[in-house]
Design an enzyme around this catalytic site. Structure first.
Site, PDB file in Angstrom:
ATOM      1  N   HIS A 237       0.854  -1.204   0.000  1.00  0.00           N
ATOM      2  CA  HIS A 237       0.000   0.000   0.000  1.00  0.00           C
ATOM      3  C   HIS A 237       0.879   1.239   0.000  1.00  0.00           C
ATOM      4  CE1 HIS A 237       1.153  -0.445   4.229  1.00  0.00           C
ATOM      5  NE2 HIS A 237       0.949   0.863   4.346  1.00  0.00           N
ATOM      6  N   ASP A 239       0.864   5.103   1.974  1.00  0.00           N
ATOM      7  CA  ASP A 239       0.186   5.808   3.058  1.00  0.00           C
ATOM      8  C   ASP A 239      -0.516   7.018   2.444  1.00  0.00           C
ATOM      9  OD1 ASP A 239       1.270   3.914   4.695  1.00  0.00           O
ATOM     10  OD2 ASP A 239       2.846   5.198   5.509  1.00  0.00           O
ATOM     11  N   ARG A 304       7.872  -8.667  15.357  1.00  0.00           N
ATOM     12  CA  ARG A 304       8.116  -7.278  14.940  1.00  0.00           C
ATOM     13  C   ARG A 304       7.060  -6.358  15.539  1.00  0.00           C
ATOM     14  NH1 ARG A 304      10.393  -4.151  10.731  1.00  0.00           N
ATOM     15  NH2 ARG A 304       8.981  -2.553   9.930  1.00  0.00           N
TER      16      ARG A 304
HETATM   17  C1  LIG Z   1      -4.724   8.367   9.644  1.00  0.00           C
HETATM   18  C2  LIG Z   1      -4.841   7.187   9.074  1.00  0.00           C
HETATM   19  C3  LIG Z   1      -3.845   6.604   8.113  1.00  0.00           C
HETATM   20  C4  LIG Z   1      -4.316   5.184   7.953  1.00  0.00           C
HETATM   21  C5  LIG Z   1      -5.802   5.320   8.053  1.00  0.00           C
HETATM   22  C6  LIG Z   1      -5.963   6.237   9.293  1.00  0.00           C
HETATM   23  C7  LIG Z   1      -5.726   5.383  10.553  1.00  0.00           C
HETATM   24  C8  LIG Z   1      -4.821   4.183  10.294  1.00  0.00           C
HETATM   25  C9  LIG Z   1      -3.820   4.303   9.144  1.00  0.00           C
HETATM   26  C10 LIG Z   1      -3.443   2.953   8.506  1.00  0.00           C
HETATM   27  C11 LIG Z   1      -2.400   2.129   9.281  1.00  0.00           C
HETATM   28  C12 LIG Z   1      -2.066   0.829   8.503  1.00  0.00           C
HETATM   29  C13 LIG Z   1      -1.850   1.074   7.009  1.00  0.00           C
HETATM   30  C14 LIG Z   1      -2.951   1.985   6.435  1.00  0.00           C
HETATM   31  C15 LIG Z   1      -2.850   2.073   4.928  1.00  0.00           C
HETATM   32  C16 LIG Z   1      -4.267   1.454   6.973  1.00  0.00           C
HETATM   33  O1  LIG Z   1      -4.922   0.576   6.506  1.00  0.00           O
HETATM   34  O2  LIG Z   1      -4.553   2.118   8.190  1.00  0.00           O
HETATM   35  C17 LIG Z   1      -2.911   3.328   7.122  1.00  0.00           C
HETATM   36  C18 LIG Z   1      -3.879   4.428   6.677  1.00  0.00           C
HETATM   37  C19 LIG Z   1      -3.461   5.311   5.517  1.00  0.00           C
HETATM   38  O3  LIG Z   1      -2.372   5.868   5.436  1.00  0.00           O
HETATM   39  O4  LIG Z   1      -4.302   5.439   4.637  1.00  0.00           O
HETATM   40  O1  LIG Z   2       4.985  -1.770  10.411  1.00  0.00           O
HETATM   41  C1  LIG Z   2       5.620  -1.381   9.430  1.00  0.00           C
HETATM   42  O2  LIG Z   2       6.781  -1.642   9.223  1.00  0.00           O
HETATM   43  C2  LIG Z   2       4.923  -0.525   8.412  1.00  0.00           C
HETATM   44  C3  LIG Z   2       3.603  -0.049   8.892  1.00  0.00           C
HETATM   45  C4  LIG Z   2       2.868   0.651   7.826  1.00  0.00           C
HETATM   46  O3  LIG Z   2       3.212   0.626   6.671  1.00  0.00           O
HETATM   47  C5  LIG Z   2       1.675   1.404   8.201  1.00  0.00           C
HETATM   48  O4  LIG Z   2       1.255   1.332   9.387  1.00  0.00           O
HETATM   49  O5  LIG Z   2       1.144   2.093   7.310  1.00  0.00           O
HETATM   50 FE   LIG Z   3       2.214   2.147   5.539  1.00  0.00          FE
END
Ligand SMILES: C=C1C[C@]23C[C@H]1CC[C@H]2[C@@]12CCC[C@@](C)(C(=O)O1)[C@H]2[C@@H]3C(=O)O
Ligand SMILES: O=C(O)CCC(=O)C(=O)O
Ligand SMILES: [Fe+2]
Length: 356
Positions: A237, A239, A304
Protein backbone atom coordinates in the site's frame (compact mmCIF):
# COMPACT_ATOMS: atom_id res chain seq x y z
CA UNK A 1 -5.85 14.94 14.84
CA UNK A 2 -8.65 17.46 14.41
CA UNK A 3 -12.03 15.90 15.06
CA UNK A 4 -12.83 16.63 11.47
CA UNK A 5 -10.09 14.36 10.13
CA UNK A 6 -11.22 11.44 12.25
CA UNK A 7 -14.73 12.19 11.02
CA UNK A 8 -13.47 12.07 7.48
CA UNK A 9 -12.57 8.44 8.10
CA UNK A 10 -15.83 7.67 9.92
CA UNK A 11 -17.98 9.15 7.18
CA UNK A 12 -16.46 7.06 4.44
CA UNK A 13 -18.37 4.15 5.88
CA UNK A 14 -16.13 1.26 5.06
CA UNK A 15 -17.63 -1.53 7.05
CA UNK A 16 -15.09 -4.18 7.75
CA UNK A 17 -16.99 -7.40 8.11
CA UNK A 18 -13.96 -9.26 9.32
CA UNK A 19 -12.38 -6.83 11.69
CA UNK A 20 -11.00 -9.34 14.20
CA UNK A 21 -7.33 -10.35 14.00
CA UNK A 22 -6.34 -13.98 14.40
CA UNK A 23 -5.52 -15.16 17.93
CA UNK A 24 -1.88 -15.61 16.96
CA UNK A 25 -0.86 -17.16 20.29
CA UNK A 26 -3.21 -20.09 19.72
CA UNK A 27 -2.11 -21.25 16.26
CA UNK A 28 0.81 -23.54 15.46
CA UNK A 29 0.31 -23.66 11.71
CA UNK A 30 -0.44 -21.04 9.11
CA UNK A 31 -4.23 -21.26 8.59
CA UNK A 32 -5.57 -21.33 5.02
CA UNK A 33 -7.13 -17.90 5.59
CA UNK A 34 -3.60 -16.48 5.93
CA UNK A 35 -1.87 -18.27 3.03
CA UNK A 36 -1.07 -15.79 0.26
CA UNK A 37 -0.24 -16.68 -3.31
CA UNK A 38 1.14 -14.41 -5.99
CA UNK A 39 -2.34 -13.33 -7.01
CA UNK A 40 -3.57 -12.32 -3.58
CA UNK A 41 -1.41 -9.35 -2.80
CA UNK A 42 -1.91 -7.29 -5.89
CA UNK A 43 -5.05 -5.51 -4.73
CA UNK A 44 -6.16 -3.69 -7.81
CA UNK A 45 -2.73 -3.15 -9.12
CA UNK A 46 -0.18 -5.73 -10.14
CA UNK A 47 2.98 -3.98 -9.03
CA UNK A 48 3.37 -6.13 -5.95
CA UNK A 49 3.95 -9.83 -6.06
CA UNK A 50 4.19 -11.86 -2.88
CA UNK A 51 7.48 -13.65 -3.14
CA UNK A 52 8.86 -12.77 -6.51
CA UNK A 53 11.50 -10.18 -7.15
CA UNK A 54 12.80 -9.73 -3.64
CA UNK A 55 16.10 -7.99 -3.98
CA UNK A 56 19.02 -9.15 -1.88
CA UNK A 57 19.78 -6.44 0.63
CA UNK A 58 23.35 -6.14 -0.53
CA UNK A 59 22.50 -6.17 -4.22
CA UNK A 60 20.71 -2.86 -4.31
CA UNK A 61 21.35 0.68 -3.21
CA UNK A 62 19.13 1.68 -0.33
CA UNK A 63 17.53 4.92 0.88
CA UNK A 64 19.86 7.24 2.82
CA UNK A 65 20.11 7.90 6.56
CA UNK A 66 20.03 11.69 6.97
CA UNK A 67 21.39 13.62 9.94
CA UNK A 68 18.73 16.26 10.59
CA UNK A 69 21.38 18.62 12.01
CA UNK A 70 23.49 18.47 8.85
CA UNK A 71 23.47 21.71 6.86
CA UNK A 72 22.56 19.93 3.63
CA UNK A 73 19.67 17.91 5.10
CA UNK A 74 17.06 19.54 2.83
CA UNK A 75 19.06 18.74 -0.31
CA UNK A 76 19.57 15.13 0.75
CA UNK A 77 15.93 14.72 1.78
CA UNK A 78 14.77 16.14 -1.56
CA UNK A 79 16.95 13.72 -3.47
CA UNK A 80 15.68 10.80 -1.37
CA UNK A 81 12.04 11.84 -1.87
CA UNK A 82 12.50 12.00 -5.64
CA UNK A 83 14.32 8.71 -5.91
CA UNK A 84 12.77 6.59 -3.15
CA UNK A 85 9.96 8.34 -1.32
CA UNK A 86 11.65 7.34 1.91
CA UNK A 87 14.70 8.06 4.05
CA UNK A 88 15.75 7.51 7.65
CA UNK A 89 16.59 10.31 10.08
CA UNK A 90 19.02 10.57 12.97
CA UNK A 91 19.48 13.46 15.41
CA UNK A 92 15.71 13.80 15.45
CA UNK A 93 15.64 14.74 19.12
CA UNK A 94 13.06 12.14 20.10
CA UNK A 95 14.52 10.65 23.31
CA UNK A 96 15.48 7.01 22.98
CA UNK A 97 13.90 6.29 26.39
CA UNK A 98 10.54 7.52 25.16
CA UNK A 99 10.69 5.42 21.99
CA UNK A 100 11.61 2.36 24.04
CA UNK A 101 8.88 3.07 26.56
CA UNK A 102 6.20 3.33 23.84
CA UNK A 103 7.52 0.15 22.22
CA UNK A 104 7.28 -1.63 25.59
CA UNK A 105 3.67 -0.44 25.99
CA UNK A 106 2.84 -1.70 22.50
CA UNK A 107 4.37 -5.07 23.35
CA UNK A 108 2.34 -5.21 26.57
CA UNK A 109 -0.86 -4.36 24.70
CA UNK A 110 -0.47 -6.99 21.99
CA UNK A 111 0.58 -9.65 24.49
CA UNK A 112 -2.75 -9.35 26.32
CA UNK A 113 -5.07 -12.35 25.89
CA UNK A 114 -7.23 -12.15 22.77
CA UNK A 115 -10.50 -11.72 24.69
CA UNK A 116 -9.06 -8.72 26.51
CA UNK A 117 -7.91 -7.04 23.30
CA UNK A 118 -11.33 -7.60 21.77
CA UNK A 119 -12.85 -5.35 24.44
CA UNK A 120 -11.10 -2.49 22.68
CA UNK A 121 -12.12 -3.57 19.19
CA UNK A 122 -12.55 -0.72 16.70
CA UNK A 123 -16.22 0.06 16.05
CA UNK A 124 -17.42 -1.00 12.60
CA UNK A 125 -17.62 2.63 11.46
CA UNK A 126 -14.78 3.78 13.73
CA UNK A 127 -11.13 4.69 13.26
CA UNK A 128 -9.51 4.11 16.65
CA UNK A 129 -8.97 0.98 18.71
CA UNK A 130 -7.79 -2.58 18.14
CA UNK A 131 -8.24 -4.47 14.87
CA UNK A 132 -7.02 -5.49 11.43
CA UNK A 133 -5.53 -2.94 9.02
CA UNK A 134 -8.06 -0.68 7.32
CA UNK A 135 -6.90 -1.86 3.90
CA UNK A 136 -7.86 -5.47 4.72
CA UNK A 137 -11.16 -5.56 2.75
CA UNK A 138 -9.24 -4.96 -0.50
CA UNK A 139 -7.41 -8.28 -0.23
CA UNK A 140 -8.74 -11.85 -0.39
CA UNK A 141 -6.47 -13.16 2.39
CA UNK A 142 -5.86 -12.06 5.98
CA UNK A 143 -2.66 -10.45 7.17
CA UNK A 144 -0.24 -11.70 9.81
CA UNK A 145 -0.78 -8.50 11.75
CA UNK A 146 -2.77 -6.77 14.46
CA UNK A 147 -2.99 -3.02 15.01
CA UNK A 148 -4.14 -0.39 17.47
CA UNK A 149 -4.99 3.10 16.21
CA UNK A 150 -4.91 6.26 18.34
CA UNK A 151 -6.06 9.78 17.42
CA UNK A 152 -5.53 12.20 20.30
CA UNK A 153 -6.28 10.59 23.66
CA UNK A 154 -6.11 6.81 23.91
CA UNK A 155 -8.18 6.87 27.12
CA UNK A 156 -11.45 5.42 25.83
CA UNK A 157 -9.88 2.20 24.56
CA UNK A 158 -7.06 1.97 27.13
CA UNK A 159 -9.66 1.89 29.93
CA UNK A 160 -11.24 -1.14 28.31
CA UNK A 161 -7.87 -2.92 28.14
CA UNK A 162 -6.65 -2.04 31.64
CA UNK A 163 -9.61 -0.81 33.74
CA UNK A 164 -7.33 0.31 36.60
CA UNK A 165 -3.93 0.85 35.00
CA UNK A 166 -4.53 2.78 31.81
CA UNK A 167 -2.92 6.07 32.82
CA UNK A 168 0.69 5.14 32.16
CA UNK A 169 -0.18 3.91 28.67
CA UNK A 170 -2.13 7.08 27.88
CA UNK A 171 0.64 9.34 29.19
CA UNK A 172 3.26 7.59 27.07
CA UNK A 173 1.07 7.81 23.94
CA UNK A 174 0.37 11.52 24.55
CA UNK A 175 4.01 12.29 25.05
CA UNK A 176 5.05 10.35 21.95
CA UNK A 177 2.37 11.95 19.75
CA UNK A 178 3.54 15.43 20.85
CA UNK A 179 7.14 14.60 19.97
CA UNK A 180 6.07 13.08 16.65
CA UNK A 181 3.99 16.12 15.80
CA UNK A 182 6.92 18.46 16.44
CA UNK A 183 9.27 16.25 14.43
CA UNK A 184 6.80 15.87 11.56
CA UNK A 185 6.47 19.67 11.40
CA UNK A 186 10.24 20.04 11.29
CA UNK A 187 10.51 17.44 8.52
CA UNK A 188 7.65 19.11 6.63
CA UNK A 189 9.67 22.35 6.57
CA UNK A 190 12.75 20.48 5.36
CA UNK A 191 10.75 18.80 2.60
CA UNK A 192 9.01 22.02 1.56
CA UNK A 193 12.40 23.69 1.37
CA UNK A 194 13.52 20.90 -0.95
CA UNK A 195 10.46 21.73 -3.09
CA UNK A 196 11.59 25.34 -3.30
CA UNK A 197 9.28 26.77 -0.64
CA UNK A 198 11.35 29.11 1.54
CA UNK A 199 10.48 30.62 4.86
CA UNK A 200 9.54 33.92 3.18
CA UNK A 201 6.95 32.01 1.17
CA UNK A 202 5.29 30.50 4.19
CA UNK A 203 2.96 33.43 4.86
CA UNK A 204 2.02 33.83 1.24
CA UNK A 205 1.51 30.17 0.74
CA UNK A 206 -2.15 29.55 0.02
CA UNK A 207 -1.62 26.15 1.50
CA UNK A 208 -0.73 27.49 4.95
CA UNK A 209 -3.16 24.90 6.35
CA UNK A 210 -0.20 22.57 5.86
CA UNK A 211 1.19 24.04 9.02
CA UNK A 212 -1.94 23.04 10.93
CA UNK A 213 -1.33 19.39 10.23
CA UNK A 214 -1.88 16.83 12.95
CA UNK A 215 -1.50 13.11 13.30
CA UNK A 216 -2.68 9.63 14.13
CA UNK A 217 -0.58 6.95 15.81
CA UNK A 218 -0.75 3.32 14.76
CA UNK A 219 0.83 0.54 16.85
CA UNK A 220 1.56 -2.54 14.74
CA UNK A 221 2.38 -6.11 15.78
CA UNK A 222 3.63 -8.90 13.51
CA UNK A 223 4.05 -12.07 15.60
CA UNK A 224 6.64 -14.65 14.62
CA UNK A 225 5.09 -16.78 11.90
CA UNK A 226 5.28 -20.58 11.39
CA UNK A 227 5.50 -20.19 7.60
CA UNK A 228 6.63 -16.66 6.79
CA UNK A 229 7.30 -17.31 3.11
CA UNK A 230 3.57 -17.88 2.51
CA UNK A 231 2.25 -15.05 4.70
CA UNK A 232 2.03 -11.28 4.45
CA UNK A 233 2.38 -8.97 7.46
CA UNK A 234 0.90 -5.88 5.86
CA UNK A 235 -0.21 -5.97 2.21
CA UNK A 236 1.35 -3.55 -0.29
CA UNK A 237 0.00 0.00 0.00
CA UNK A 238 0.93 3.65 0.02
CA UNK A 239 0.19 5.81 3.06
CA UNK A 240 -2.50 8.40 2.39
CA UNK A 241 -1.43 11.56 4.22
CA UNK A 242 1.57 13.90 3.83
CA UNK A 243 4.23 11.87 5.56
CA UNK A 244 4.65 8.98 7.98
CA UNK A 245 7.28 8.59 10.70
CA UNK A 246 7.97 4.96 11.62
CA UNK A 247 9.87 3.32 14.44
CA UNK A 248 10.65 -0.37 13.95
CA UNK A 249 12.03 -2.70 16.60
CA UNK A 250 15.07 -4.80 15.77
CA UNK A 251 13.10 -7.24 13.58
CA UNK A 252 13.26 -6.92 9.76
CA UNK A 253 10.11 -6.87 7.68
CA UNK A 254 9.53 -3.54 5.92
CA UNK A 255 10.11 -3.60 2.16
CA UNK A 256 9.62 -0.93 -0.48
CA UNK A 257 8.88 -1.47 -4.14
CA UNK A 258 11.42 0.09 -6.43
CA UNK A 259 10.09 0.12 -9.98
CA UNK A 260 12.11 -2.16 -12.23
CA UNK A 261 14.14 -3.47 -9.30
CA UNK A 262 11.84 -5.22 -6.86
CA UNK A 263 11.23 -5.28 -3.13
CA UNK A 264 14.02 -3.54 -1.25
CA UNK A 265 14.23 -4.07 2.53
CA UNK A 266 14.46 -1.08 4.88
CA UNK A 267 16.49 -2.51 7.73
CA UNK A 268 16.04 -1.25 11.29
CA UNK A 269 18.87 1.19 12.08
CA UNK A 270 19.34 1.70 15.83
CA UNK A 271 18.20 5.18 16.86
CA UNK A 272 16.95 6.13 13.40
CA UNK A 273 13.33 6.76 12.37
CA UNK A 274 11.95 5.99 8.90
CA UNK A 275 10.22 8.89 7.12
CA UNK A 276 8.08 8.16 4.09
CA UNK A 277 6.10 10.20 1.61
CA UNK A 278 2.35 9.70 1.44
CA UNK A 279 -0.20 10.38 -1.30
CA UNK A 280 -0.97 13.97 -0.23
CA UNK A 281 2.72 14.96 -0.43
CA UNK A 282 2.91 13.24 -3.83
CA UNK A 283 0.05 15.50 -4.97
CA UNK A 284 1.59 18.62 -3.42
CA UNK A 285 4.93 17.91 -5.12
CA UNK A 286 3.17 17.48 -8.47
CA UNK A 287 4.31 13.86 -8.55
CA UNK A 288 7.99 14.72 -8.21
CA UNK A 289 8.11 13.08 -4.79
CA UNK A 290 7.46 9.38 -4.79
CA UNK A 291 4.65 8.05 -2.61
CA UNK A 292 6.36 4.97 -1.30
CA UNK A 293 4.63 1.67 -2.10
CA UNK A 294 5.52 -0.70 0.73
CA UNK A 295 4.63 -3.92 2.54
CA UNK A 296 5.68 -5.90 5.59
CA UNK A 297 6.70 -9.56 5.60
CA UNK A 298 6.64 -11.62 8.81
CA UNK A 299 9.56 -13.37 10.44
CA UNK A 300 9.98 -17.02 11.48
CA UNK A 301 11.48 -16.45 14.90
CA UNK A 302 11.05 -12.93 16.07
CA UNK A 303 8.16 -10.62 16.76
CA UNK A 304 8.12 -7.28 14.94
CA UNK A 305 6.61 -4.24 16.66
CA UNK A 306 6.34 -0.85 14.99
CA UNK A 307 4.82 2.57 15.67
CA UNK A 308 3.70 4.64 12.68
CA UNK A 309 2.73 8.30 13.00
CA UNK A 310 0.63 9.63 10.09
CA UNK A 311 0.75 13.39 9.60
CA UNK A 312 -1.80 15.30 7.53
CA UNK A 313 -3.68 18.60 7.15
CA UNK A 314 -7.21 19.22 8.52
CA UNK A 315 -9.95 17.37 6.62
CA UNK A 316 -11.47 20.45 5.01
CA UNK A 317 -8.18 21.81 3.59
CA UNK A 318 -7.92 22.03 -0.17
CA UNK A 319 -4.80 20.46 -1.61
CA UNK A 320 -3.25 20.97 -5.05
CA UNK A 321 0.23 20.80 -6.58
CA UNK A 322 2.33 23.73 -5.28
CA UNK A 323 2.01 26.60 -7.77
CA UNK A 324 5.76 27.21 -7.60
CA UNK A 325 6.58 23.91 -9.23
CA UNK A 326 7.41 23.75 -12.92
CA UNK A 327 5.12 22.13 -15.46
CA UNK A 328 1.36 21.86 -15.67
CA UNK A 329 -0.40 20.56 -12.55
CA UNK A 330 -0.83 16.79 -12.77
CA UNK A 331 -3.67 16.68 -10.21
CA UNK A 332 -6.80 18.72 -9.67
CA UNK A 333 -7.43 20.46 -6.35
CA UNK A 334 -9.15 18.25 -3.79
CA UNK A 335 -10.08 18.38 -0.11
CA UNK A 336 -8.34 15.98 2.22
CA UNK A 337 -11.69 14.55 3.16
CA UNK A 338 -12.64 13.90 -0.45
CA UNK A 339 -9.31 12.21 -1.11
CA UNK A 340 -9.68 9.93 1.91
CA UNK A 341 -13.14 8.99 0.65
CA UNK A 342 -11.80 8.07 -2.80
CA UNK A 343 -8.91 6.14 -1.27
CA UNK A 344 -11.20 4.14 0.98
CA UNK A 345 -13.16 3.09 -2.08
CA UNK A 346 -10.42 2.61 -4.64
CA UNK A 347 -7.16 2.16 -2.70
CA UNK A 348 -4.13 2.49 -5.01
CA UNK A 349 -6.29 3.63 -7.92
CA UNK A 350 -7.34 6.74 -5.96
CA UNK A 351 -4.76 9.07 -7.50
CA UNK A 352 -5.90 8.22 -11.02
CA UNK A 353 -9.30 9.74 -10.17
CA UNK A 354 -7.80 13.17 -9.63
CA UNK A 355 -5.21 13.21 -12.41
CA UNK A 356 -5.69 16.08 -14.83
C1 LIG B 1 -4.72 8.37 9.64
C2 LIG B 1 -4.84 7.19 9.07
C3 LIG B 1 -3.85 6.60 8.11
C4 LIG B 1 -4.32 5.18 7.95
C5 LIG B 1 -5.80 5.32 8.05
C6 LIG B 1 -5.96 6.24 9.29
C7 LIG B 1 -5.73 5.38 10.55
C8 LIG B 1 -4.82 4.18 10.29
C9 LIG B 1 -3.82 4.30 9.14
C10 LIG B 1 -3.44 2.95 8.51
C11 LIG B 1 -2.40 2.13 9.28
C12 LIG B 1 -2.07 0.83 8.50
C13 LIG B 1 -1.85 1.07 7.01
C14 LIG B 1 -2.95 1.99 6.44
C15 LIG B 1 -2.85 2.07 4.93
C16 LIG B 1 -4.27 1.45 6.97
O1 LIG B 1 -4.92 0.58 6.51
O2 LIG B 1 -4.55 2.12 8.19
C17 LIG B 1 -2.91 3.33 7.12
C18 LIG B 1 -3.88 4.43 6.68
C19 LIG B 1 -3.46 5.31 5.52
O3 LIG B 1 -2.37 5.87 5.44
O4 LIG B 1 -4.30 5.44 4.64
O1 LIG C 1 4.99 -1.77 10.41
C1 LIG C 1 5.62 -1.38 9.43
O2 LIG C 1 6.78 -1.64 9.22
C2 LIG C 1 4.92 -0.53 8.41
C3 LIG C 1 3.60 -0.05 8.89
C4 LIG C 1 2.87 0.65 7.83
O3 LIG C 1 3.21 0.63 6.67
C5 LIG C 1 1.67 1.40 8.20
O4 LIG C 1 1.26 1.33 9.39
O5 LIG C 1 1.14 2.09 7.31
FE1 LIG D 1 2.21 2.15 5.54
Amino acid sequence: MTTSLSNAYKDTNIHLNNIIPLDFGSVLQLPESHVWTDDDDSGQDRRGRVRTCLVRADAAASPPVIDLRAPDSAGLAGEACRRWGVFQVTNHEVPRDLVEDVEAHARRLFQLPADRKLRALRASNGVTGYGVARISPFFPKSMWHEGFTIMGSAMEHAKLLWPHHYQEFCDAMDKYQKKMKALAYKILLVILKALGVDEEDHDKLASSFLYQSDGALQLNSYPSCPNPSRAIGLAPHTDSLLLTILHQNDTDGLQIMQEGVGWVPIRPTPGALVVNIGDLMHILSNATFHNMYHRVVPNKTSHRFTMAYFYGPPADSVLAPLPKLPGPPRFRAITVKEYIGIKNKHLEKALSFIQT
